[in-house]
Design a protein around this motif. Structure first.
Motif, mmCIF file in Angstrom:
data_model
loop_
_atom_site.group_PDB
_atom_site.id
_atom_site.type_symbol
_atom_site.label_atom_id
_atom_site.label_comp_id
_atom_site.label_asym_id
_atom_site.label_seq_id
_atom_site.Cartn_x
_atom_site.Cartn_y
_atom_site.Cartn_z
ATOM 1 N N LEU A 27 3.197 7.592 -1.639
ATOM 2 C CA LEU A 27 1.850 7.352 -2.148
ATOM 3 C C LEU A 27 1.302 8.605 -2.825
ATOM 4 C CD1 LEU A 27 -0.173 5.100 -2.248
ATOM 5 C CD2 LEU A 27 -1.214 6.005 -0.229
ATOM 6 N N THR A 65 -0.379 2.983 -12.436
ATOM 7 C CA THR A 65 -0.752 3.446 -11.096
ATOM 8 C C THR A 65 -1.026 2.281 -10.163
ATOM 9 O OG1 THR A 65 -1.770 5.326 -12.193
ATOM 10 C CG2 THR A 65 -2.302 4.994 -9.899
ATOM 11 N N VAL A 66 -1.736 1.262 -10.673
ATOM 12 C CA VAL A 66 -2.074 0.108 -9.829
ATOM 13 C C VAL A 66 -0.805 -0.613 -9.375
ATOM 14 C CG1 VAL A 66 -3.136 -2.154 -9.873
ATOM 15 C CG2 VAL A 66 -4.353 -0.232 -10.783
ATOM 16 N N LEU A 67 0.131 -0.836 -10.312
ATOM 17 C CA LEU A 67 1.343 -1.566 -9.944
ATOM 18 C C LEU A 67 2.198 -0.749 -8.976
ATOM 19 C CD1 LEU A 67 2.428 -3.286 -13.254
ATOM 20 C CD2 LEU A 67 1.117 -4.181 -11.378
ATOM 21 N N ILE A 69 1.060 1.431 -6.800
ATOM 22 C CA ILE A 69 0.422 1.367 -5.481
ATOM 23 C C ILE A 69 0.732 0.038 -4.811
ATOM 24 C CG2 ILE A 69 -1.811 1.229 -4.332
ATOM 25 C CD1 ILE A 69 -2.820 3.322 -6.193
ATOM 26 N N GLY A 70 0.762 -1.052 -5.607
ATOM 27 C CA GLY A 70 1.131 -2.351 -5.042
ATOM 28 C C GLY A 70 2.542 -2.346 -4.499
ATOM 29 N N CYS A 71 3.464 -1.733 -5.248
ATOM 30 C CA CYS A 71 4.852 -1.674 -4.780
ATOM 31 C C CYS A 71 4.959 -0.873 -3.496
ATOM 32 C CB CYS A 71 5.741 -1.066 -5.848
ATOM 33 S SG CYS A 71 5.937 -2.110 -7.269
ATOM 34 N N VAL A 72 4.210 0.253 -3.410
ATOM 35 C CA VAL A 72 4.247 1.041 -2.176
ATOM 36 C C VAL A 72 3.666 0.239 -1.016
ATOM 37 C CG1 VAL A 72 3.318 3.085 -1.065
ATOM 38 C CG2 VAL A 72 4.228 3.234 -3.342
ATOM 39 N N ALA A 73 2.625 -0.563 -1.307
ATOM 40 C CA ALA A 73 2.004 -1.352 -0.237
ATOM 41 C C ALA A 73 2.940 -2.423 0.281
ATOM 42 C CB ALA A 73 0.710 -1.992 -0.757
ATOM 43 N N LYS A 74 3.821 -2.952 -0.599
ATOM 44 C CA LYS A 74 4.693 -4.028 -0.152
ATOM 45 C C LYS A 74 6.016 -3.522 0.394
ATOM 46 C CE LYS A 74 1.807 -7.099 -1.100
ATOM 47 N NZ LYS A 74 1.051 -7.654 0.024
ATOM 48 N N MET B 1 -4.516 -7.005 0.245
ATOM 49 C CA MET B 1 -5.331 -6.320 -0.757
ATOM 50 C C MET B 1 -5.984 -7.284 -1.709
ATOM 51 S SD MET B 1 -3.374 -2.784 -1.339
ATOM 52 C CE MET B 1 -4.251 -2.512 -2.803
ATOM 53 N N PHE B 137 0.823 -8.300 -11.961
ATOM 54 C CA PHE B 137 -0.047 -7.784 -10.894
ATOM 55 C C PHE B 137 -0.157 -8.787 -9.759
ATOM 56 C CE2 PHE B 137 -4.339 -7.964 -9.176
ATOM 57 C CZ PHE B 137 -4.408 -6.739 -8.563
ATOM 58 N N ILE B 140 3.147 -9.095 -7.764
ATOM 59 C CA ILE B 140 3.416 -7.981 -6.858
ATOM 60 C C ILE B 140 2.472 -8.007 -5.669
ATOM 61 C CG2 ILE B 140 3.262 -5.484 -6.656
ATOM 62 C CD1 ILE B 140 4.543 -5.194 -9.265
ATOM 63 N N PHE B 141 1.181 -8.293 -5.924
ATOM 64 C CA PHE B 141 0.197 -8.121 -4.853
ATOM 65 C C PHE B 141 0.099 -9.321 -3.927
ATOM 66 C CE2 PHE B 141 -0.848 -4.367 -6.896
ATOM 67 C CZ PHE B 141 -1.799 -3.683 -6.201
ATOM 68 N N VAL D 29 -3.181 12.176 1.715
ATOM 69 C CA VAL D 29 -3.447 11.499 0.450
ATOM 70 C C VAL D 29 -4.900 11.656 0.027
ATOM 71 C CG1 VAL D 29 -3.322 9.292 -0.705
ATOM 72 C CG2 VAL D 29 -1.641 9.872 0.954
ATOM 73 N N GLY D 74 -8.153 3.091 -10.913
ATOM 74 C CA GLY D 74 -7.097 3.670 -10.088
ATOM 75 C C GLY D 74 -7.621 4.142 -8.745
ATOM 76 N N VAL D 77 -8.434 1.105 -6.441
ATOM 77 C CA VAL D 77 -7.263 0.445 -5.853
ATOM 78 C C VAL D 77 -6.657 1.313 -4.754
ATOM 79 C CG1 VAL D 77 -4.970 -0.420 -6.351
ATOM 80 C CG2 VAL D 77 -6.798 -0.899 -7.880
ATOM 81 N N TYR D 81 -6.261 0.291 -0.824
ATOM 82 C CA TYR D 81 -4.998 0.360 -0.082
ATOM 83 C C TYR D 81 -5.190 1.079 1.232
ATOM 84 C CZ TYR D 81 -0.400 1.985 1.245
ATOM 85 O OH TYR D 81 0.722 2.277 1.947
ATOM 86 N N THR D 85 -4.642 -0.875 4.875
ATOM 87 C CA THR D 85 -3.539 -0.530 5.760
ATOM 88 C C THR D 85 -3.992 0.399 6.877
ATOM 89 O OG1 THR D 85 -2.942 1.314 4.351
ATOM 90 C CG2 THR D 85 -1.845 -0.767 3.953
#
Lengths: 81, 154, 239, 88
Positions: A27, A65-67, A69-74, B1, B137, B140-141, D29, D74, D77, D81, D85
């Protein structure tokens, strides 16, 4: 082209790239990559390539950045090495 | 999210910000030949506006305005506009995307027809980019969420 | 003898049938009457529903027009081209955007008089800038000292503001002044991080909250009633 | 006049260096996010100064608006997150 600004910005971009590669937390790597794209966009603007800078800002700094962050979240956040 | 946010500040600020963001994106698309920007950048900013709406107001509020099915249809329509204008130029006797030939259809001189053709192509590109970015988006989400919806559909 | 009996019997039968006919007519009449009432009731209800739908549609239409006008002003500010082609493009874009987002810009509007609110907001900005400069100097002097006498703390206070617009105005004003950051608003309670004691005391004195309440007319009870649509804005604008 | 704005932008670059230190070495972070969003606002101002230097301020206004909006998205979001979490 403004030479002193050029060297300073290249130094910043270099610092960001090295930090994003060497860091363990994914992250944090994503966040530093956001700063990398901001500074890269500043570099493009400084070289008077405004359209490229616009593309960099819109694609890499926001949606990228948004995508990511989504990948890291999943997936898993810490890398194993 | 994807769920609704309970925070007053983020919710109100994004409520006030999203329409202006969308109109700014449309400005970037429509003025692509006067100022920096164009179809691709404007489409990405448009998708970013919908992303902000999803993050702050939840998926249900966004589905009323742009559902997944509509996003799929819009991406196809965007590609169709782009390729259609190119093929129209081909039919009228020019090269692919040779906008000057459009002046045979439109009652304007070739230079103006070129400007209009570029505008049409940019609108198509923006629609396709916006729909595809929004779909990526959402895909993925929403992995692993909303299983009950899938079951009710089956 | 038998003939007279027969005659009586037939007369009786006729009388009974006459009675039965009258009864049946009465029943039919009441039935017709009931159904008539029922249909009239239904008609009234339908008219009511139609009227409410028209009202809601009218509110939605007003929201749509207001949003489109504001967005068109923003478009002209951005564009700078005033030839008819670009203006038409702008009008089309504004109509599409207002169709998509007509309920976002005017949700939860509680308005007394729009002009007074705008005037008071303009008068509030110089005071806010003065506060920002003053507390900026204070925070710089605190941070740049060798000993750095900071005392970070989280203070909570319950607000008297009611609408979300005034709450976020206060929250953003607190965040804009250096040294204090709004962390959260939960059920009308502000959680604010303050850098040292003087800044926290300034915030606890509550002058900023009073001023924000004065802007949105929540202190002097001038607002009329709970309004969930933009109709009042147009009334206020028309006068 | 151009020299004045050039010196101003180099000074802003020095400020970016401090934020970059917090962004790369900051523990956790949250420190990084704060540093990066400060970098975003400072790059916006350097961008506008550059527009003054190049004498094309009307073009640079557009890109700076896009900068501000996308920086906001950014950060929102990332904050969401961390909120969902629960790990910082």
């Amino acid at each position: 082209m403004i030479l002193p600004l050029d060297f300073i910005l290249i130094l910043f971009v270099f610092i960001c790239a090295v930090a994003a590669i060497t860091i363990k937390d994914l992250l944090s790597a994503v966040v530093i990559l956001g700063a990398y794209s901001f500074l890269m966009c500043l570099l493009w603007t400084e070289m008077a390539a405004i359209d490229v800078a616009f593309t960099e800002a819109s694609v890499s700094a926001s949606i990228g950045t948004v995508l990511m962050i989504g990948c890291v979240a999943k997936t898993k956040r810490r890398s194993k090495d | 999210m994807i769920r609704d946010s309970q925070d007053v500040i983020v919710k109100t600020l994004s409520r006030l910000l999203v329409p202006f963001m969308v109109i700014y994106a449309l400005y970037v698309i429509m003025h692509g030949h006067h100022s920096p920007g164009g179809g691709f950048q404007g489409g990405v900013i448009l998708a970013a506006g919908f992303v902000l709406l999803v993050v702050s107001h939840g998926l249900e509020q966004t589905r009323k305005r742009l559902s997944e099915k509509a996003a799929g249809v819009l991406s196809s329509i965007g590609v169709f506009i782009y390729a259609g204008i190119g093929a129209l130029c081909l039919i009228l006797g020019g090269n692919y995307l040779d906008y000057g030939k459009l002046s045979k259809l439109l009652p304007v001189v070739p230079a103006e027809a070129r400007s209009l053709g570029i505008l049409g192509v940019e609108i198509g590109v923006a629609l396709a980019v916006m729909a595809v970015m929004f779909t990526i988006f959402l895909v993925i989400f929403t992995v692993g969420e909303f299983q009950e919806d899938d079951r009710s559909e089956k | 003898m038998e003939v007279t009996l027969l005659l009586e019997a037939t007369e009786n039968a006729f009388r009974i049938m006459e009675k039965a006919r009258a009864h049946a007519l009465g029943v039919l009449d009441t039935a017709v009457q009931f159904t008539g009432e029922q249909t009239r009731f239904m008609e009234e209800k339908r008219w009511q529903v139609l009227f409410a739908g028209a009202q809601r549609r009218k509110t939605r239409f007003q929201n749509f027009v207001g949003t489109a006008l504001i967005l068109f002003a923003f478009w002209m500010l951005l564009s700078g081209h005033f030839d008819p082609f670009h203006l038409t493009l702008g009008a089309i874009c504004c109509i599409i955007t207002a169709y998509l987002f007509h309920d976002l810009l005017f949700a939860n509007v509680r308005v007394g008089d729009m002009r007074v609110v705008a005037l008071r907001f303009l008068c509030y900005i110089p005071w806010l800038i003065q506060q920002i400069v003053l507390s900026n100097l204070h925070v710089a002097s605190v941070v740049l000292r060798r000993k750095m006498p900071i005392n970070p703390q989280i203070i909570t206070f319950k607000t008297k503001l009611e609408t979300d617009i005034s709450s976020i105005t206060l929250a953003n004003s607190i965040t804009l002044t250096p040294g204090t950051i709004t962390m959260d608003i939960r059920d009308g309670v502000y959680y604010v991080h303050a850098l040292d004691q003087k800044v926290a005391d300034d915030l606890n004195a509550g002058e900023m909250e009073d001023r924000v309440a004065h802007i949105f007319m929540e202190a002097d009870h001038l607002y009329v009633e709970d309004v969930l649509d933009a109709a009042r804005i147009y009334d206020a604008l028309r006068v | 006049m151009n020299d004045f704005f050039l010196i101003l932008s180099v000074g802003m670059c020095v400020l970016v260096l401090f934020c970059l230190y917090r962004g790369t070495f900051g523990p956790g972070v949250l420190n990084r996010a704060a540093g990066i969003s400060a970098i975003g606002t400072k790059t916006l101002i350097i961008l506008l100064l550059m527009g003054v230097i190049y004498d094309r301020i009307d073009m640079f206004i557009d890109i700076s608006i896009a900068y501000a909006l996308l920086n906001f998205i950014g950060t929102v979001v990332l904050a969401k997150y961390i909120e969902t979490t629960g790990e910082a």
